[in-house]
Design a protein around this motif. Structure first.
Motif, PDB file in Angstrom:
ATOM      1  N   ILE A   1     -31.255 -18.468 -26.736  1.00  0.00           N
ATOM      2  CA  ILE A   1     -29.837 -18.142 -26.668  1.00  0.00           C
ATOM      3  C   ILE A   1     -29.729 -16.624 -26.691  1.00  0.00           C
ATOM      4  CG2 ILE A   1     -27.597 -18.335 -27.817  1.00  0.00           C
ATOM      5  CD1 ILE A   1     -28.546 -20.954 -29.047  1.00  0.00           C
ATOM      6  N   PRO A   2     -29.016 -16.017 -25.736  1.00  0.00           N
ATOM      7  CA  PRO A   2     -28.894 -14.547 -25.738  1.00  0.00           C
ATOM      8  C   PRO A   2     -28.394 -14.027 -27.082  1.00  0.00           C
ATOM      9  CG  PRO A   2     -28.004 -15.460 -23.703  1.00  0.00           C
ATOM     10  CD  PRO A   2     -28.301 -16.630 -24.592  1.00  0.00           C
ATOM     11  N   ALA A   3     -28.933 -12.889 -27.494  1.00  0.00           N
ATOM     12  CA  ALA A   3     -28.644 -12.361 -28.832  1.00  0.00           C
ATOM     13  C   ALA A   3     -27.154 -12.175 -29.104  1.00  0.00           C
ATOM     14  CB  ALA A   3     -29.407 -11.057 -29.040  1.00  0.00           C
ATOM     15  N   PRO A   4     -26.341 -11.599 -28.188  1.00  0.00           N
ATOM     16  CA  PRO A   4     -24.911 -11.475 -28.495  1.00  0.00           C
ATOM     17  C   PRO A   4     -24.234 -12.827 -28.711  1.00  0.00           C
ATOM     18  CG  PRO A   4     -25.514 -10.039 -26.669  1.00  0.00           C
ATOM     19  CD  PRO A   4     -26.684 -10.940 -26.909  1.00  0.00           C
ATOM     20  N   LEU A   5     -24.697 -13.837 -27.979  1.00  0.00           N
ATOM     21  CA  LEU A   5     -24.127 -15.171 -28.138  1.00  0.00           C
ATOM     22  C   LEU A   5     -24.582 -15.801 -29.449  1.00  0.00           C
ATOM     23  CD1 LEU A   5     -22.401 -17.389 -26.930  1.00  0.00           C
ATOM     24  CD2 LEU A   5     -24.375 -18.140 -25.586  1.00  0.00           C
ATOM     25  N   ARG A   6     -25.838 -15.604 -29.834  1.00  0.00           N
ATOM     26  CA  ARG A   6     -26.303 -16.086 -31.134  1.00  0.00           C
ATOM     27  C   ARG A   6     -25.448 -15.509 -32.256  1.00  0.00           C
ATOM     28  NH1 ARG A   6     -31.557 -14.641 -29.519  1.00  0.00           N
ATOM     29  NH2 ARG A   6     -31.606 -13.027 -31.134  1.00  0.00           N
ATOM     30  N   GLN A   7     -25.168 -14.212 -32.155  1.00  0.00           N
ATOM     31  CA  GLN A   7     -24.350 -13.557 -33.181  1.00  0.00           C
ATOM     32  C   GLN A   7     -22.973 -14.188 -33.280  1.00  0.00           C
ATOM     33  OE1 GLN A   7     -24.253  -9.075 -33.910  1.00  0.00           O
ATOM     34  NE2 GLN A   7     -22.443  -9.341 -32.634  1.00  0.00           N
ATOM     35  N   ALA A   8     -22.351 -14.470 -32.123  1.00  0.00           N
ATOM     36  CA  ALA A   8     -21.014 -15.057 -32.122  1.00  0.00           C
ATOM     37  C   ALA A   8     -21.026 -16.474 -32.700  1.00  0.00           C
ATOM     38  CB  ALA A   8     -20.457 -15.071 -30.703  1.00  0.00           C
TER      39      ALA A   8
END
Length: 271
Positions: free
Chosen positions: A204-211
Motif C-alpha cells: 500500500i503506498p505510504a501516503p495511503l497507509r498513513q491515511a
C-alpha cells in the motif's frame, strides 16, 4: 471468461489487502473530529511524515473549480472554505473572491493554514465545527451573506452529520450565496477506492497507509447522497456533474492520481 488461476490470484490478493487494511485500522474508537486534530498535529510535529494525499489541489484541478465558481457564483460576495485543512484551496479562492475565510474543526489545521498563508490579503482562518448551527450562525453574523466552498468533506461524514452540515450552512448563504461542493465518488466498494490509489495485497503506498491508519474511512458522495443531504424542498441544484480529484504522488518521484468525483452548485430555494 476469467481463467481460474487468475481468479484465484485476484482473490488471494484481495484477502491480503483486507488483512493489511484491517491491521492499519486497528485503533480505539474516537470521535472523528478528534482524529482530524490528531492528524494535523501529527503533520505539524513531523510524526506523520508522508504526503497528505488530498492536498495536491493547487494545480489543474483547482483551476477547474475556479472556472466553475466564476460562472456560477456571485464573486462579489465573500466565500467560506469549509474543511480548509492547511489552506491550499483557500489561497486559490483569494484570487477570485474579495474575502475568504478558511474554517476547519481542527485547531492544528487552522494553525498550519495561518502560517502557510502569511501575506495573502483578505484571507483568514477560524476554528469551526461546521455541523454546529450556533457556531455557523455566529460566523454568518460576522461575515454577512457569503458563498461556501467544500472539497472532500461530506464523503467522510455519516449520513446524519452530512444532513447536519447541510442544515448548518443555511445561514451563511443569505439570499444570494451559493454552495460549491466537490466530493470523491469512486464506483464500487472501499477496496476499489484503495486499488484506484495504487493499493494491492502486496503493498500500500505510504501516503495511503498513513491515511488509513489515522483518519475516518472515506465513502461515496454523488447525486444520490447529495439529494438526501440537501432535499429538493429546500435546495435548488443550479449545476452538477462528474469530475475528478487530484491526489499527491503515491510514490517518491511519481505523479498524483486522479479519482472519480462529483461536483454541484446549490442554493436555497426561495418560494
Amino acid at each position: 471468461m476469467v481463467r481460474l488461476p487468475d481468479a484465484l490470484a485476484k482473490s488471494a490478493d484481495t484477502l491480503r489487502l483486507v488483512v493489511r487494511v484491517a491491521a492499519l485500522s486497528l485503533r480505539f474508537p474516537r470521535h472523528p473530529d478528534s482524529l482530524w486534530d490528531e492528524f494535523w498535529r501529527g503533520v505539524a510535529a513531523g510524526s506523520l511524515r508522508e504526503a497528505v494525499i488530498w492536498e495536491a489541489n493547487a494545480g489543474g484541478e483547482m483551476g477547474q473549480h475556479l472556472a466553475r465558481l466564476a460562472g456560477l457564483l456571485d464573486t462579489g460576495l465573500p466565500i467560506v472554505d469549509l474543511g480548509c485543512g492547511t489552506g491550499a484551496p483557500s489561497r486559490r479562492l483569494a484570487e477570485l473572491f474579495p474575502a475568504v475565510v478558511g474554517a476547519d474543526v481542527s485547531p492544528g489545521a487552522v494553525a498550519a493554514a495561518t502560517s502557510a498563508s502569511a501575506g495573502v490579503p483578505h484571507l483568514k482562518f477560524v476554528v469551526l465545527d461546521a455541523t454546529d448551527p450556533e457556531a455557523v450562525a455566529g460566523l454568518a453574523g460576522d461575515l454577512g451573506e457569503a458563498n461556501v466552498f467544500i472539497r472532500g468533506v461530506f464523503h467522510v461524514l455519516s449520513p446524519r452529520r452530512q444532513a447536519a452540515l447541510a442544515r448548518a450552512i443555511d445561514p451563511l448563504l443569505g439570499t444570494h450565496g451559493r454552495i460549491y461542493l466537490v466530493e470523491s465518488n469512486v464506483p464500487g466498494g472501499a477496496l476499489d477506492y484503495l486499488r484506484g490509489l495504487g493499493a494491492t495485497g502486496r503493498a500500500i503506498p505510504a501516503p495511503l497507509r498513513q491515511a488509513i491508519a489515522t483518519l475516518p474511512k472515506p465513502g461515496h458522495f454523488g447525486a444520490q447522497q447529495r439529494g438526501r443531504a440537501f432535499p429538493a424542498g429546500h435546495w435548488t441544484v443550479f449545476a452538477d456533474g462528474a469530475t475528478t480529484l487530484e491526489t499527491a504522488p503515491m510514490q517518491d518521484g511519481g505523479s498524483g492520481v486522479t479519482i472519480p468525483a462529483y461536483w454541484a452548485v446549490l442554493g436555497k430555494r426561495h418560494n
